[in-house]
Design a protein around this motif. Structure first.
Motif, PDB file in Angstrom:
ATOM      1  N   MET A   1       4.502 -20.567   7.118  1.00  0.00           N
ATOM      2  CA  MET A   1       5.743 -19.793   7.099  1.00  0.00           C
ATOM      3  C   MET A   1       5.484 -18.295   7.229  1.00  0.00           C
ATOM      4  O   MET A   1       6.387 -17.541   7.537  1.00  0.00           O
ATOM      5  N   ARG A   2       4.233 -17.890   6.966  1.00  0.00           N
ATOM      6  CA  ARG A   2       3.912 -16.468   7.180  1.00  0.00           C
ATOM      7  C   ARG A   2       3.363 -16.308   8.594  1.00  0.00           C
ATOM      8  O   ARG A   2       2.322 -16.890   8.915  1.00  0.00           O
ATOM      9  N   ARG A   3       4.059 -15.527   9.401  1.00  0.00           N
ATOM     10  CA  ARG A   3       3.569 -15.289  10.766  1.00  0.00           C
ATOM     11  C   ARG A   3       2.344 -14.395  10.721  1.00  0.00           C
ATOM     12  O   ARG A   3       2.363 -13.362  10.052  1.00  0.00           O
ATOM     13  N   PRO A   4       1.291 -14.777  11.429  1.00  0.00           N
ATOM     14  CA  PRO A   4       0.121 -13.890  11.475  1.00  0.00           C
ATOM     15  C   PRO A   4       0.489 -12.540  12.099  1.00  0.00           C
ATOM     16  O   PRO A   4       1.375 -12.474  12.951  1.00  0.00           O
ATOM     17  N   LEU A   5      -0.192 -11.503  11.642  1.00  0.00           N
ATOM     18  CA  LEU A   5       0.053 -10.150  12.164  1.00  0.00           C
ATOM     19  C   LEU A   5      -1.293  -9.474  12.407  1.00  0.00           C
ATOM     20  O   LEU A   5      -2.122  -9.396  11.489  1.00  0.00           O
ATOM     21  N   ILE A   6      -1.496  -9.018  13.620  1.00  0.00           N
ATOM     22  CA  ILE A   6      -2.721  -8.287  13.964  1.00  0.00           C
ATOM     23  C   ILE A   6      -2.326  -6.859  14.317  1.00  0.00           C
ATOM     24  O   ILE A   6      -1.509  -6.637  15.215  1.00  0.00           O
ATOM     25  N   VAL A   7      -2.897  -5.909  13.585  1.00  0.00           N
ATOM     26  CA  VAL A   7      -2.535  -4.496  13.776  1.00  0.00           C
ATOM     27  C   VAL A   7      -3.777  -3.709  14.194  1.00  0.00           C
ATOM     28  O   VAL A   7      -4.823  -3.798  13.551  1.00  0.00           O
ATOM     29  N   ARG A 161       9.783  -6.409   1.886  1.00  0.00           N
ATOM     30  CA  ARG A 161       9.737  -5.801   3.234  1.00  0.00           C
ATOM     31  C   ARG A 161       8.376  -5.206   3.587  1.00  0.00           C
ATOM     32  O   ARG A 161       8.220  -4.635   4.647  1.00  0.00           O
ATOM     33  N   ILE A 162       7.416  -5.315   2.693  1.00  0.00           N
ATOM     34  CA  ILE A 162       6.133  -4.675   2.990  1.00  0.00           C
ATOM     35  C   ILE A 162       5.044  -5.691   3.360  1.00  0.00           C
ATOM     36  O   ILE A 162       5.164  -6.888   3.089  1.00  0.00           O
ATOM     37  N   VAL A 163       4.017  -5.167   3.986  1.00  0.00           N
ATOM     38  CA  VAL A 163       2.811  -5.929   4.281  1.00  0.00           C
ATOM     39  C   VAL A 163       1.707  -5.261   3.469  1.00  0.00           C
ATOM     40  O   VAL A 163       1.706  -4.037   3.321  1.00  0.00           O
ATOM     41  N   HIS A 187      -7.535 -11.931  -1.621  1.00  0.00           N
ATOM     42  CA  HIS A 187      -6.164 -12.219  -1.174  1.00  0.00           C
ATOM     43  C   HIS A 187      -5.448 -13.133  -2.172  1.00  0.00           C
ATOM     44  O   HIS A 187      -4.258 -12.951  -2.444  1.00  0.00           O
ATOM     45  N   LEU A 188      -6.197 -14.076  -2.703  1.00  0.00           N
ATOM     46  CA  LEU A 188      -5.617 -14.966  -3.709  1.00  0.00           C
ATOM     47  C   LEU A 188      -5.231 -14.162  -4.959  1.00  0.00           C
ATOM     48  O   LEU A 188      -4.153 -14.346  -5.535  1.00  0.00           O
ATOM     49  N   ASP A 189      -6.120 -13.237  -5.345  1.00  0.00           N
ATOM     50  CA  ASP A 189      -5.842 -12.339  -6.470  1.00  0.00           C
ATOM     51  C   ASP A 189      -4.575 -11.533  -6.207  1.00  0.00           C
ATOM     52  O   ASP A 189      -3.720 -11.382  -7.089  1.00  0.00           O
ATOM     53  N   LEU A 190      -4.473 -10.988  -4.986  1.00  0.00           N
ATOM     54  CA  LEU A 190      -3.300 -10.188  -4.620  1.00  0.00           C
ATOM     55  C   LEU A 190      -2.037 -11.023  -4.733  1.00  0.00           C
ATOM     56  O   LEU A 190      -1.007 -10.558  -5.244  1.00  0.00           O
ATOM     57  N   ARG A 191      -2.105 -12.253  -4.284  1.00  0.00           N
ATOM     58  CA  ARG A 191      -0.921 -13.109  -4.355  1.00  0.00           C
ATOM     59  C   ARG A 191      -0.544 -13.380  -5.822  1.00  0.00           C
ATOM     60  O   ARG A 191       0.632 -13.370  -6.180  1.00  0.00           O
ATOM     61  N   ARG A 192      -1.558 -13.558  -6.660  1.00  0.00           N
ATOM     62  CA  ARG A 192      -1.289 -13.767  -8.094  1.00  0.00           C
ATOM     63  C   ARG A 192      -0.649 -12.518  -8.702  1.00  0.00           C
ATOM     64  O   ARG A 192       0.274 -12.612  -9.517  1.00  0.00           O
ATOM     65  N   MET A 193      -1.167 -11.338  -8.291  1.00  0.00           N
ATOM     66  CA  MET A 193      -0.604 -10.085  -8.824  1.00  0.00           C
ATOM     67  C   MET A 193       0.865  -9.952  -8.422  1.00  0.00           C
ATOM     68  O   MET A 193       1.708  -9.542  -9.228  1.00  0.00           O
ATOM     69  N   GLN A 201       7.969 -16.782  -5.112  1.00  0.00           N
ATOM     70  CA  GLN A 201       8.436 -16.856  -3.726  1.00  0.00           C
ATOM     71  C   GLN A 201       8.012 -15.616  -2.944  1.00  0.00           C
ATOM     72  O   GLN A 201       7.519 -15.707  -1.823  1.00  0.00           O
ATOM     73  N   LEU A 202       8.194 -14.461  -3.572  1.00  0.00           N
ATOM     74  CA  LEU A 202       7.793 -13.222  -2.904  1.00  0.00           C
ATOM     75  C   LEU A 202       6.293 -13.239  -2.627  1.00  0.00           C
ATOM     76  O   LEU A 202       5.836 -12.879  -1.548  1.00  0.00           O
ATOM     77  N   ALA A 203       5.524 -13.679  -3.613  1.00  0.00           N
ATOM     78  CA  ALA A 203       4.065 -13.728  -3.441  1.00  0.00           C
ATOM     79  C   ALA A 203       3.691 -14.653  -2.291  1.00  0.00           C
ATOM     80  O   ALA A 203       2.786 -14.365  -1.509  1.00  0.00           O
ATOM     81  N   ALA A 204       4.427 -15.753  -2.172  1.00  0.00           N
ATOM     82  CA  ALA A 204       4.118 -16.730  -1.126  1.00  0.00           C
ATOM     83  C   ALA A 204       4.543 -16.230   0.253  1.00  0.00           C
ATOM     84  O   ALA A 204       3.992 -16.658   1.266  1.00  0.00           O
ATOM     85  N   GLU A 205       5.520 -15.336   0.295  1.00  0.00           N
ATOM     86  CA  GLU A 205       6.057 -14.885   1.592  1.00  0.00           C
ATOM     87  C   GLU A 205       5.408 -13.600   2.114  1.00  0.00           C
ATOM     88  O   GLU A 205       5.526 -13.281   3.287  1.00  0.00           O
ATOM     89  N   THR A 206       4.735 -12.845   1.226  1.00  0.00           N
ATOM     90  CA  THR A 206       4.199 -11.548   1.641  1.00  0.00           C
ATOM     91  C   THR A 206       2.979 -11.715   2.546  1.00  0.00           C
ATOM     92  O   THR A 206       2.053 -12.475   2.226  1.00  0.00           O
ATOM     93  N   ARG A 207       2.997 -10.980   3.653  1.00  0.00           N
ATOM     94  CA  ARG A 207       1.854 -11.062   4.555  1.00  0.00           C
ATOM     95  C   ARG A 207       0.720 -10.178   4.041  1.00  0.00           C
ATOM     96  O   ARG A 207       0.916  -9.002   3.774  1.00  0.00           O
ATOM     97  N   LEU A 208      -0.458 -10.773   3.911  1.00  0.00           N
ATOM     98  CA  LEU A 208      -1.650 -10.071   3.421  1.00  0.00           C
ATOM     99  C   LEU A 208      -2.680 -10.024   4.549  1.00  0.00           C
ATOM    100  O   LEU A 208      -3.173 -11.061   4.997  1.00  0.00           O
ATOM    101  N   LEU A 209      -2.986  -8.807   5.004  1.00  0.00           N
ATOM    102  CA  LEU A 209      -3.957  -8.639   6.090  1.00  0.00           C
ATOM    103  C   LEU A 209      -5.322  -8.293   5.517  1.00  0.00           C
ATOM    104  O   LEU A 209      -5.413  -7.640   4.476  1.00  0.00           O
ATOM    105  N   TYR A 210      -6.360  -8.702   6.215  1.00  0.00           N
ATOM    106  CA  TYR A 210      -7.707  -8.252   5.867  1.00  0.00           C
ATOM    107  C   TYR A 210      -8.113  -7.174   6.878  1.00  0.00           C
ATOM    108  O   TYR A 210      -7.830  -7.296   8.076  1.00  0.00           O
ATOM    109  N   GLY A 211      -8.803  -6.134   6.412  1.00  0.00           N
ATOM    110  CA  GLY A 211      -9.336  -5.117   7.317  1.00  0.00           C
ATOM    111  C   GLY A 211     -10.719  -4.685   6.897  1.00  0.00           C
ATOM    112  O   GLY A 211     -11.051  -4.655   5.701  1.00  0.00           O
ATOM    113  N   GLY A 212     -11.533  -4.338   7.885  1.00  0.00           N
ATOM    114  CA  GLY A 212     -12.908  -3.914   7.610  1.00  0.00           C
ATOM    115  C   GLY A 212     -13.865  -4.652   8.515  1.00  0.00           C
ATOM    116  O   GLY A 212     -14.224  -5.792   8.235  1.00  0.00           O
TER     117      GLY A 212
END
Ligand code: PGA
Length: 251
Positions: A1-7, A161-163, A187-193, A201-212
Motif C-alpha cells: 500500500m506504500r508506493r515506492p519513492l525514489i528521490v 503528509r510527510i516522508v 526503519h522498523l524502529d522509525l515505524r515503532r516511533m 495506521q499512520l506508522a503503517a502508511e508513512t513512506r520511509l526512504l533509505y539514503g546513503g
C-alpha cells in the motif's frame, strides 16, 4: 500500500546545460517505468529549467531546502510558496549536510517543516546518526530525538503528509552503504516511533526512504526490505542511467 519513492538529490552539482540534459534523459527513461514514484531535486537556480525538461513526464520536481518564512526580508532565502510556484511537489528538509555544515538544529527543521505543511509541498524529513553514535549504540536514541524535535507539535494529520528519510551520516557520499539488515532495523524502529507518537495506521502508511551510497547495484537488496519504501539518492542520481536503474529496482 506504500508506493515506492525514489528521490534524486543533486546537491550543488551540474550547470545549466548539464541540468537540462540530465533531467531530459531521466524524464525520457521514466516514461516506461512502473509502480514507483520518482522525483529530482536540483539546485534552486535550475528548478525552472528542470521543470521544463520533465514537463509531461511522471517525474516530480523537488527542492533541497527552504526557508521557514513565507516571504519578506530574508536575504538569500527561498520560500515554500516560491517552490510551489515553480512546480515543486517535494522539499528535502534537515539533510545531514544542512544539519552539519549549516547548523540546522531539530528546532530549525521543525519550523521549516511547519512552513512546508502550510503549502502543498510534501516534506522529506531526514534523520540519521553519525558513525561514532552508531558505534556507541546510540542510533535509536539519536533517531528518536531527531524525530521528536523535528516533528514537535505536529498532529497525526500533518505527519500523514510527510516522508521520512533515514540517512546514516557515515553512509552519505562515502560508498559505505548500510546493509539491508541495518537499514531495515532502523526503519522498523522509525515505524515503532511513529506508532507510539501517533498511531499504528499512520506508522503503517508513512513512506520511509533509505539514503546513503545507494547505487544501481545495491538498490535491489535495500528496497527488498519490507520497511524500506524507497531511496534518497545523491551521487548516483547524477547519471540518468544509474538513477533509472535504481527506479527500476523499486518497481
Ligand atoms: P549519496 O548521498 O547517495 O551520495 O551517499 C545521499 C544523500 O545525501 O541524500
Amino acid at each position: 500500500m506504500r508506493r515506492p519513492l525514489i528521490v534524486g538529490n543533486w546537491k550543488m552539482n551540474s550547470d545549466k546545460a548539464g541540468a537540462a540534459a540530465l533531467a531530459s534523459a531521466i524524464a525520457k527513461g521514466f516514461a516506461t517505468a512502473g509502480r514507483a514514484d520518482a522525483a529530482v531535486c536540483p539546485p534552486f537556480v535550475y528548478l525552472p529549467l528542470v521543470a521544463d525538461a520533465i514537463a509531461g513526464s511522471a517525474i516530480a520536481l523537488g527542492a533541497q531546502n527552504m526557508c521557514a518564512e513565507p516571504s519578506g526580508a530574508f536575504t538569500g532565502e527561498v520560500s515554500g510558496p516560491m517552490l510551489v510556484d515553480l512546480g515543486c511537489r517535494y522539499v528535502i528538509l534537515g539533510h545531514s549536510e544542512r544539519r552539519q555544515l549549516f547548523g540546522e538544529s531539530d528546532a530549525v527543521v521543525n519550523r521549516k517543516l511547519i512552513a512546508a505543511l502550510k503549502t502543498s509541498l510534501t516534506p522529506i524529513v531526514c534523520v540519521g546518526e553519525l558513525l561514532a553514535q552508531r558505534e556507541a549504540n546510540q542510533t535509536t536514541d539519536v533517531i528518536q530525538s531527531q524525530i521528536a524535535g523535528s516533528l514537535a507539535g505536529l498532529t497525526a494529520d500533518e505527519v500523514r503528509r510527510i516522508v521520512v528519510a533515514y540517512e546514516p551520516v557515515w553512509a552519505i557520499g562515502t560508498g559505505k552503504v548500510a546493509t539491508p539488515e541495518q537499514a531495515e532495523a532502523v526503519h522498523l524502529d522509525l515505524r515503532r516511533m511513529l506508532a507510539t507518537r501517533y498511531n499504528d495506521q499512520l506508522a503503517a502508511e508513512t513512506r520511509l526512504l533509505y539514503g546513503g551510497s545507494v547505487k544501481a547495484d545495491n538498490a535491489r537488496s535495500l528496497l527488498a526490505c519490507p520497511n524500506v519504501d524507497g531511496a534518497l539518492v545523491g551521487g548516483a542520481c547524477l547519471k540518468a542511467e544509474e538513477f533509472l536503474a535504481i527506479i527500476a529496482a523499486a518497481n
